[in-house]
Each structure stands twice: as structure tokens, then as C-alpha cells.
Design an enzyme around this catalytic site. Sequence first.
Site, mmCIF file in Angstrom:
data_model
loop_
_atom_site.group_PDB
_atom_site.id
_atom_site.type_symbol
_atom_site.label_atom_id
_atom_site.label_comp_id
_atom_site.label_asym_id
_atom_site.label_seq_id
_atom_site.Cartn_x
_atom_site.Cartn_y
_atom_site.Cartn_z
ATOM 1 C CG HIS A 56 4.953 -1.951 10.736
ATOM 2 N ND1 HIS A 56 5.927 -2.373 10.626
ATOM 3 C CD2 HIS A 56 4.877 -0.869 9.801
ATOM 4 C CE1 HIS A 56 6.839 -1.420 9.922
ATOM 5 N NE2 HIS A 56 6.060 -0.655 9.052
ATOM 6 N NE ARG A 63 3.658 6.507 1.764
ATOM 7 C CZ ARG A 63 3.907 5.505 2.151
ATOM 8 N NH1 ARG A 63 4.417 4.698 1.438
ATOM 9 N NH2 ARG A 63 3.672 5.220 3.269
ATOM 10 C CE1 TYR A 114 8.542 5.310 3.296
ATOM 11 C CE2 TYR A 114 6.989 7.001 3.151
ATOM 12 C CZ TYR A 114 7.363 5.960 3.925
ATOM 13 O OH TYR A 114 6.861 5.501 4.982
ATOM 14 N NE ARG A 162 6.579 4.683 10.033
ATOM 15 C CZ ARG A 162 5.278 4.650 9.275
ATOM 16 N NH1 ARG A 162 5.075 3.625 8.532
ATOM 17 N NH2 ARG A 162 4.645 5.784 9.152
ATOM 18 C CG HIS A 215 11.003 -1.702 5.099
ATOM 19 N ND1 HIS A 215 9.674 -1.906 5.103
ATOM 20 C CD2 HIS A 215 11.230 -2.813 5.945
ATOM 21 C CE1 HIS A 215 9.102 -2.893 5.630
ATOM 22 N NE2 HIS A 215 10.144 -3.470 6.147
ATOM 23 C CG LEU A 216 11.787 2.757 -0.492
ATOM 24 C CD1 LEU A 216 10.283 3.217 -0.737
ATOM 25 C CD2 LEU A 216 12.720 3.218 -1.648
ATOM 26 C CB SER A 217 12.362 4.693 5.656
ATOM 27 O OG SER A 217 11.220 3.759 6.283
ATOM 28 C CD GLU A 254 10.228 -6.933 6.869
ATOM 29 O OE1 GLU A 254 9.923 -7.936 7.315
ATOM 30 O OE2 GLU A 254 10.266 -5.819 7.579
ATOM 31 C CG ASP A 314 -0.392 -17.366 8.711
ATOM 32 O OD1 ASP A 314 0.685 -17.388 9.352
ATOM 33 O OD2 ASP A 314 -1.581 -17.355 9.114
ATOM 34 N NE ARG A 344 9.643 6.415 8.975
ATOM 35 C CZ ARG A 344 8.726 6.314 7.941
ATOM 36 N NH1 ARG A 344 8.878 5.342 7.243
ATOM 37 N NH2 ARG A 344 7.581 7.070 8.103
ATOM 38 C CG ASN A 378 8.349 -1.691 0.691
ATOM 39 O OD1 ASN A 378 7.764 -1.641 1.643
ATOM 40 N ND2 ASN A 378 9.012 -0.639 0.394
ATOM 41 C CB ALA A 429 1.234 0.344 6.649
ATOM 42 N N PRO A 431 0.755 -1.407 0.005
ATOM 43 C CG PRO A 431 -0.146 -1.097 2.040
ATOM 44 C CD PRO A 431 0.611 -1.908 1.184
ATOM 45 C CG ASN A 432 -0.345 4.348 1.177
ATOM 46 O OD1 ASN A 432 -1.251 4.780 0.479
ATOM 47 N ND2 ASN A 432 -0.457 3.854 2.455
HETATM 48 C C1 DQA Z 1 8.038 1.117 4.122
HETATM 49 C C2 DQA Z 1 8.135 1.336 5.712
HETATM 50 C C3 DQA Z 1 6.821 1.465 6.133
HETATM 51 O O1 DQA Z 1 6.538 1.404 7.451
HETATM 52 C C4 DQA Z 1 5.640 2.386 5.721
HETATM 53 O O2 DQA Z 1 4.434 1.810 5.857
HETATM 54 C C5 DQA Z 1 5.741 2.294 4.230
HETATM 55 C C6 DQA Z 1 7.179 2.050 3.447
HETATM 56 C C7 DQA Z 1 9.677 1.629 3.525
HETATM 57 O O3 DQA Z 1 9.559 1.158 2.379
HETATM 58 O O4 DQA Z 1 10.312 2.252 4.122
HETATM 59 O O5 DQA Z 1 4.680 2.353 3.492
HETATM 60 O O6 DQA Z 1 7.781 -0.013 4.039
#
Ligand code: DQA
Length: 143
Positions: free
Chosen positions: A81, A20, A25, A112, A101-103, A99, A88, A108, A75, A78, A12-13
Amino acid sequence: MAFQKIVVLNGPNLNLLGRREPGVYGAKTLADIEAELRARAGDRVELVFRQSNIEGDLVTFVQEAGLEGAGVILNAGAYTHTSIAIADAIRGAKAVAIEVHLSNVHAREEFRHHSYLAPACKGVIAGFGDQSYHLALEALLAL
Ligand code: DQA
């Protein structure tokens, strides 16, 4: 374990990347990241990109990738978390997933810091911006 196919899943997002919270990011769009990752992969491996804002879609994508023996760069945004269902799916389909993540999620907010997915994954790469995807690709290819 030489992967012929790697599926890059974004949750998502992440379709909003570029506009964004660029301070968190980065300025690249998901299409930019896809193009650069394809350039890095070259003819070493087939790459498939999928994005969804819907948790159940990600469950299905993980299942499909795992059952066909593809590696997964995940990725989950959210859902990382919150999602027992995606965790599963990784276990259920025996998906070999990294897994990403950009950040740096650990630098943070507290919420997270916990990942439901990490224990089901081969490893976690976070905090390197779009390079997190490149590092994950090299890690999967090196397995
Ligand atoms: C994220 C980190 C997540 O906590 C956040 O909800 C995202 C992006 C990252 O790539 O840093 O949507 O996965």
C-alpha cells in the site's frame, strides 16, 4: 512462458504468521505455508522462499527474480500500500509477479484498498488465506 523457478517473496510481519492476528491471517506459520507449497509444487518447478521486513531487501529480491526470469509470488504486506520502489522493481526487472494476500484487503480498512504493486503485476489473489499462495502458484504454472 514455462517457469523453471518461482520465487515466493514475503514482506514485513509475515515472519510472525501463526501468532500474528490469527483471526485475520490464520493459524499457519510461514514455515507451514512453505512446506505445503513445496508439497504442491513437487518436481514441477523449483521454489525459492525469501522473507524480509525491509523494503530495500524486497526491491533486491524482486530485481534478482525478474532478471533471472523466475516467476514471483509476492506478498509485500503493508508495503503493498506504500511502495513505489517495489512497483518500480517489478517493472524495471520485467518480473512476472502475482500479488497475493491472505486476507481480503478490499473488505478491510480503506488504506488497504490501494495497491501500488497491482498495476505492475500480472494479477492479484486476495482473501483465500494460505490458499492464496497455492492459487498463485497454479496461476503462474498455467501461464
Ligand atoms: C497482507 C495484507 C496487508 O494489508 C497487511 O499489511 C499484511 C498482510 C495479507 O496477506 O493479507 O501485512 O498482505
